[in-house]
Design a protein around this motif. Structure first.
Motif, PDB file in Angstrom:
ATOM      1  N   ALA A   1       0.814  -1.027   0.069  1.00 44.95           N
ATOM      2  CA  ALA A   1      -0.372   0.153  -0.049  1.00 44.95           C
ATOM      3  C   ALA A   1       1.021   1.354  -0.120  1.00 44.95           C
ATOM      4  CB  ALA A   1      -0.363  -0.059   0.816  1.00 44.95           C
ATOM      5  N   LEU A   2       0.634   1.749  -0.991  1.00 46.16           N
ATOM      6  CA  LEU A   2       1.689   3.533  -0.969  1.00 46.16           C
ATOM      7  C   LEU A   2       1.232   4.321  -0.896  1.00 46.16           C
ATOM      8  CD1 LEU A   2       0.784   3.613  -4.834  1.00 46.16           C
ATOM      9  CD2 LEU A   2       2.508   1.798  -3.286  1.00 46.16           C
ATOM     10  N   GLY A   3       0.234   5.020   1.072  1.00 45.72           N
ATOM     11  CA  GLY A   3       0.016   5.584   1.690  1.00 45.72           C
ATOM     12  C   GLY A   3      -0.528   6.919   1.406  1.00 45.72           C
ATOM     13  N   ALA A   4      -0.787   8.187   1.900  1.00 40.64           N
ATOM     14  CA  ALA A   4      -0.588   9.365   1.577  1.00 40.64           C
ATOM     15  C   ALA A   4       0.406  10.002   0.872  1.00 40.64           C
ATOM     16  CB  ALA A   4      -1.586   9.586   2.375  1.00 40.64           C
ATOM     17  N   ASP A   5       0.699  11.242   0.051  1.00 42.34           N
ATOM     18  CA  ASP A   5       1.087  12.542   0.248  1.00 42.34           C
ATOM     19  C   ASP A   5       1.925  13.229   1.292  1.00 42.34           C
ATOM     20  OD1 ASP A   5       0.714  11.664  -2.524  1.00 42.34           O
ATOM     21  OD2 ASP A   5       0.622  14.107  -3.404  1.00 42.34           O
ATOM     22  N   LEU A   6       1.246  13.784   2.393  1.00 40.06           N
ATOM     23  CA  LEU A   6       1.808  13.994   3.729  1.00 40.06           C
ATOM     24  C   LEU A   6       1.711  12.712   5.037  1.00 40.06           C
ATOM     25  CD1 LEU A   6      -0.351  17.329   3.614  1.00 40.06           C
ATOM     26  CD2 LEU A   6       2.009  16.579   2.769  1.00 40.06           C
ATOM     27  N   LYS A   7       2.810  13.081   5.617  1.00 42.89           N
ATOM     28  CA  LYS A   7       2.921  12.322   6.499  1.00 42.89           C
ATOM     29  C   LYS A   7       3.196  10.285   6.080  1.00 42.89           C
ATOM     30  CE  LYS A   7       0.734  14.641   8.696  1.00 42.89           C
ATOM     31  NZ  LYS A   7      -0.095  15.990   7.479  1.00 42.89           N
ATOM     32  N   ASN A   8       4.010  10.480   4.620  1.00 46.44           N
ATOM     33  CA  ASN A   8       3.445   8.678   3.691  1.00 46.44           C
ATOM     34  C   ASN A   8       4.258   7.989   4.856  1.00 46.44           C
ATOM     35  OD1 ASN A   8       5.353   7.050   1.874  1.00 46.44           O
ATOM     36  ND2 ASN A   8       2.956   7.641   1.319  1.00 46.44           N
ATOM     37  N   THR A   9       3.813   7.108   4.988  1.00 47.48           N
ATOM     38  CA  THR A   9       5.008   5.629   5.406  1.00 47.48           C
ATOM     39  C   THR A   9       3.801   4.606   4.350  1.00 47.48           C
ATOM     40  OG1 THR A   9       2.804   4.638   6.156  1.00 47.48           O
ATOM     41  CG2 THR A   9       4.567   5.553   7.729  1.00 47.48           C
ATOM     42  N   ILE A  10       5.081   3.406   3.447  1.00 49.16           N
ATOM     43  CA  ILE A  10       4.702   3.142   2.519  1.00 49.16           C
ATOM     44  C   ILE A  10       3.923   1.190   3.548  1.00 49.16           C
ATOM     45  CG2 ILE A  10       5.346   4.129   0.730  1.00 49.16           C
ATOM     46  CD1 ILE A  10       6.275   0.550   2.346  1.00 49.16           C
ATOM     47  N   ALA A  11       3.324   0.349   3.386  1.00 53.36           N
ATOM     48  CA  ALA A  11       3.238  -1.018   4.307  1.00 53.36           C
ATOM     49  C   ALA A  11       2.757  -2.431   2.822  1.00 53.36           C
ATOM     50  CB  ALA A  11       1.907  -0.651   4.821  1.00 53.36           C
ATOM     51  N   LEU A  12       3.723  -3.169   3.977  1.00 51.54           N
ATOM     52  CA  LEU A  12       3.969  -4.365   2.781  1.00 51.54           C
ATOM     53  C   LEU A  12       3.175  -5.456   3.551  1.00 51.54           C
ATOM     54  CD1 LEU A  12       5.262  -5.757   0.581  1.00 51.54           C
ATOM     55  CD2 LEU A  12       7.314  -6.462   1.877  1.00 51.54           C
ATOM     56  N   ALA A  13       2.524  -6.216   2.953  1.00 51.11           N
ATOM     57  CA  ALA A  13       1.279  -7.225   3.843  1.00 51.11           C
ATOM     58  C   ALA A  13       2.102  -8.336   3.683  1.00 51.11           C
ATOM     59  CB  ALA A  13      -0.536  -6.750   3.627  1.00 51.11           C
ATOM     60  N   GLN A  14       2.141  -9.079   4.606  1.00 50.29           N
ATOM     61  CA  GLN A  14       2.729 -10.500   3.995  1.00 50.29           C
ATOM     62  C   GLN A  14       2.146 -11.518   4.551  1.00 50.29           C
ATOM     63  OE1 GLN A  14       6.628 -11.120   4.575  1.00 50.29           O
ATOM     64  NE2 GLN A  14       6.852 -12.698   3.015  1.00 50.29           N
ATOM     65  N   ASP A  15       1.327 -12.829   4.185  1.00 50.79           N
ATOM     66  CA  ASP A  15       0.382 -13.904   4.871  1.00 50.79           C
ATOM     67  C   ASP A  15      -0.413 -13.038   6.505  1.00 50.79           C
ATOM     68  OD1 ASP A  15       1.216 -15.609   4.194  1.00 50.79           O
ATOM     69  OD2 ASP A  15       3.758 -15.706   5.299  1.00 50.79           O
TER      70      ASP A  15
END
Length: 368
Positions: free
Chosen positions: A1-15
């Motif tokens: 998931a690529l998140g928002a444009d401010l205070k951005n984080t990205i997330a990776l889901a696995q299992d």
């Protein structure tokens, strides 16, 4: 998931786990966008994962969304405030419906307007917007977030009130408001706080994000204040919180600024409780979530939580994830996963042969 444009984080889901990246911040700088891409590449390599599903914000102009369009044409989009709500539900592992107040600066709404003061009922994959702040126009678009006087003027024009202390530039802004020129509709709680700071006389322009709202919160931490009753209007199936009774109070020069700031916070907290009670009467809901950058305001958060608990609600507030947009990537994962699960369940519930019949029908339709 690529998140928002401010205070951005990205997330990776696995299992059964989600890895949320370190804080990346504002993607508006070229270096930030470069680091954004590098972190995605590094996380995927570190955990030996090749993404099968990519999730982005529904706002077409978000840099994260554009980046996703260029890198992964096949992707899922999730509206900003649905991700906020899903993040609360996902963090606490809730399997029950809840009412989430998602209050922040701005986010692209499902109706094409700019949301920011929403109440969403349901669960991940099945949210219903049940309440919102009364909308108003943001004079100058993005400039309204940097110049709170524009928000204050817009509220006064919407409520047909005069603002004697309006700056000289207000005359041109009034014309833009009347003609709807670069003045998009918004229900933003963040911009409402900016407007209040300008009407009290604290801050007409901001040197940094959250400047006006932070000064307003600091001022309100003086004396306890009584709440003004804000009407709940039923419009288009939504409960709309009408902020207009606050305007004369905020402009009352015979009342100390500390009292005006306190009354503003108390009134919004009381409005949250009022909405929750209405929704409980209609849907029997017992749990409320509070999320979005506006709830970084400790005074508003504490008062709203106290009122809700006294009214018999269980209240969920983010603990392991930030309350602001840094949790959007996690919420996007939760929301997208719920949609996939619901879709799979609906397909599994179809009678034998139904899916193949649909494909046969689609082929005939396509050939025709």
């Amino acid at each position: 998931a690529l998140g928002a444009d401010l205070k951005n984080t990205i997330a990776l889901a696995q299992d059964d786990r989600v890895i949320v990246s370190p804080h990346l911040g504002d993607l508006g700088a070229p270096r930030s966008l470069q680091v954004f891409g590098q972190v995605i590449e590094d996380l995927c390599r570190l955990f030996a994962v090749r993404p099968e599903l990519v999730v982005a914000d529904a706002h077409p102009d978000y840099l994260s969304t554009r980046w996703g369009s260029a890198s992964w044409p096949e992707r899922v989009t999730v509206h900003h405030h649905l991700a906020h709500a899903a993040a609360v539900s996902g963090e606490f592992g809730l399997d029950e419906p809840l009412l989430v107040f998602a209050w922040d600066g701005l986010g692209y709404g499902e109706d094409g307007t700019l949301w920011g003061g929403e109440a969403l009922l349901g669960q991940p994959g099945a949210w219903q917007r049940v309440a919102s702040l009364r909308p108003f126009r943001l004079i100058g678009g993005d400039r309204a977030s940097r110049e709170p006087w524009r928000c204050a003027l817009a509220l006064c024009l919407e409520a047909e009130l005069d603002w004697p202390a309006a700056p000289a530039a207000a005359s041109l802004a009034r014309v833009a408001w009347r003609r709807g020129l670069n003045a998009p509709l918004s229900s933003s709680a963040g911009r409402l706080f900016d407007a209040a700071a300008a009407l009290i006389g604290l801050c007409r322009t901001q040197s940094h994000e959250g400047h006006a709202a932070a000064r307003l919160e600091a001022l309100a931490c003086g004396l306890p204040a009584a709440a003004a009753a804000l009407p709940l209007l039923r419009q288009d199936g939504l409960w709309r919180i009408d902020w207009s009774p606050l305007l004369p109070l905020l402009m009352a020069d015979d009342t100390p600024p500390v009292m005006r700031a306190g009354q503003f916070h108390a009134s919004l907290a009381a409005a949250i409780r009022a909405v929750a009670l209405r929704v409980r009467d209609e849907h029997g809901i017992r749990r409320v979530g509070l999320t979005g950058g506006v709830f970084q305001n400790r005074r508003l958060l504490a008062r709203a939580q106290r009122l809700l608990v006294r009214a018999g609600f269980a209240v969920s507030i983010p603990e392991r994830l930030p309350v602001n947009d840094a949790a959007i990537s996690f919420g996007q994962i939760v929301e997208a996963q719920a949609r996939v699960a619901r879709q799979a369940a609906s397909v599994a519930a179809l009678p034998p042969g139904h899916d193949s019949m649909d494909r046969h029908h689609d082929r005939k339709h396509r050939d025709a």
